[in-house]
Write a protein that holds these residues in place. Structure first.
Motif, PDB file in Angstrom:
ATOM      1  N   LYS A 155      -0.778  20.836 -14.585  1.00 43.81           N
ATOM      2  CA  LYS A 155      -0.403  19.559 -13.975  1.00 43.81           C
ATOM      3  C   LYS A 155       0.834  19.016 -14.694  1.00 43.81           C
ATOM      4  CE  LYS A 155      -5.202  18.513 -12.764  1.00 43.81           C
ATOM      5  NZ  LYS A 155      -6.316  17.548 -12.890  1.00 43.81           N
TER       6      LYS A 155
ATOM      7  N   ALA B 142       3.144  16.676 -14.290  1.00 40.99           N
ATOM      8  CA  ALA B 142       3.327  15.247 -14.519  1.00 40.99           C
ATOM      9  C   ALA B 142       2.401  14.748 -15.627  1.00 40.99           C
ATOM     10  CB  ALA B 142       3.083  14.460 -13.235  1.00 40.99           C
TER      11      ALA B 142
ATOM     12  N   ARG C 123       5.718  23.651  -8.959  1.00 40.66           N
ATOM     13  CA  ARG C 123       5.441  22.226  -9.162  1.00 40.66           C
ATOM     14  C   ARG C 123       5.985  21.837 -10.525  1.00 40.66           C
ATOM     15  NH1 ARG C 123      -0.792  21.811  -8.706  1.00 40.66           N
ATOM     16  NH2 ARG C 123      -0.360  19.583  -8.913  1.00 40.66           N
TER      17      ARG C 123
ATOM     18  N   ALA D  98       7.838  18.414 -13.180  1.00 38.54           N
ATOM     19  CA  ALA D  98       8.099  17.001 -13.461  1.00 38.54           C
ATOM     20  C   ALA D  98       9.248  16.937 -14.455  1.00 38.54           C
ATOM     21  CB  ALA D  98       6.852  16.311 -14.015  1.00 38.54           C
TER      22      ALA D  98
ATOM     23  N   GLU E 216       5.473  14.022  -9.835  1.00 37.09           N
ATOM     24  CA  GLU E 216       5.441  15.472  -9.685  1.00 37.09           C
ATOM     25  C   GLU E 216       6.157  15.882  -8.397  1.00 37.09           C
ATOM     26  OE1 GLU E 216       2.113  17.495 -11.557  1.00 37.09           O
ATOM     27  OE2 GLU E 216       1.654  18.292  -9.562  1.00 37.09           O
TER      28      GLU E 216
END
Length: 334
Positions: free
Chosen positions: A181, A183, A218, A220, A257
């Motif tokens: 993940k 972010a 994905r 950030a 994100e």
């Protein structure tokens, strides 16, 4: 060697030289000079030693004797300055030795190799502008179909930057639960950085997770230099979207994100500002110029792209590297 032994040796050396002037006596004098330096004998003491020895062999005229007093006073100040120079030189040598150890340790923080990923071509280059780099990068396997990709730029250089780099590396290792993940990973890292570095420092970073089964990236961004996204269908190069506060600037920062879906032949580039912030001729490199250079190389394998671009920019900037240069290129090949 005692004072008496030193005086005796110097007397013999001076007498031999006065009588013969042989060159082998000059060599002996050089060796004695090295010994005197190693044992921190002050220049004014050497002058006294010479005058005493000279008076034992010749009748020294009074004006010459008086002139030695003047020379002694000059040498006292010279000796103080020279001893300070030796002290600083020794400290500099010690510091350089410690920096070499730190550089070696810093290298252990960076990946020794890039993992093989099915359907991907990956190229990476990182060149420090000085001995110690302020850039951190990593490409690592998260699980069978997931790669972690990180690029960070520590504001500052030298040992403080190296310490911050180690903090980022080990903090990411400790935050492995958030690696999928991006972010949240940056949010967690921001807390670590904000608590542990000086308020005058901060770290910019881009972190992403690449799914090699779906070819979805994905990511950030925390105040970092925008990357590039090349789409093979349109043959266009665009800036990677993304923004956010740099790590360490504000407690409890929240990061957004972003997600890219890569098609076959698409390519993403992550980089540090050492790539973009350089002077070319009479102007600073424009991002549009950098885009053109990348497009000229886009058909090459990724490692050749990053290597060739580095060489081109180095030539254009008269072989000056004002900041650390780091770039990661990832292309979908299947």
């Amino acid at each position: 060697m005692s004072r008496r032994q030193l005086k005796k040796q110097y007397n013999e050396l001076l007498l031999s030289f006065l009588l013969s002037g042989a060159e082998d006596q000059l060599y002996s004098a050089q060796q004695l000079g090295k010994w005197l330096i190693r044992h921190n004998v002050a220049p004014e003491d050497i002058i006294d030693l010479h005058l005493e020895a000279l008076e034992g062999h010749v009748d020294v005229p009074e004006p010459v004797r008086i002139s030695f007093q003047l020379l002694t006073e000059i040498m006292i100040e010279y000796g103080i300055a020279y001893r300070e120079h030796l002290f600083l030189r020794n400290k500099q040598q010690q510091l350089e030795s410690e920096i070499e150890v730190a550089v070696t340790m810093q290298h252990t923080l960076l990946p020794a190799s890039i993992p093989d990923a099915a359907g991907l071509d990956i190229g990476l280059i990182s060149v420090p502008s000085k001995k110690m780099s302020g850039d951190y990068y990593n490409v690592f396997q998260l699980e069978d179909h997931l790669l972690g990709v990180a690029v960070a730029d520590i504001v500052g250089k030298g040992i403080p930057a190296a310490l911050s780099m180690s903090m980022i590396k080990y903090a990411m290792d400790g935050l492995a639960a958030w690696a999928r993940k991006p972010a949240e990973m940056l949010r967690q890292l921001n807390g670590v950085v904000e608590r542990n570095i000086d308020s005058s420092m901060f770290i910019t970073m881009a972190y992403g997770a690449y799914d090699t089964s779906a070819h979805r990236f994905r990511y950030a961004v925390a105040g970092h230099e925008p990357g590039f996204w090349y789409r093979s269908r349109t043959k266009r190069l665009a800036d990677l979207p993304g923004s956010g506060l740099a790590l360490g600037l504000q407690r409890d920062s929240i990061y957004e994100e972003y997600e890219l879906q890569l098609k076959r032949g698409d390519l993403i580039i992550l980089l540090t500002d050492g790539v973009t912030e350089r002077k070319v001729g009479d102007h600073f490199l424009r991002r549009s110029e950098l885009s053109e250079y990348i497009l000229d190389l886009i058909g090459l394998p990724c490692q050749e792209i990053v290597d060739s671009l580095y060489r081109k920019l180095l030539n254009l900037s008269n072989h000056e590297l004002p900041d650390d240069h780091t770039m990661i290129a990832i292309r979908r090949t299947k």
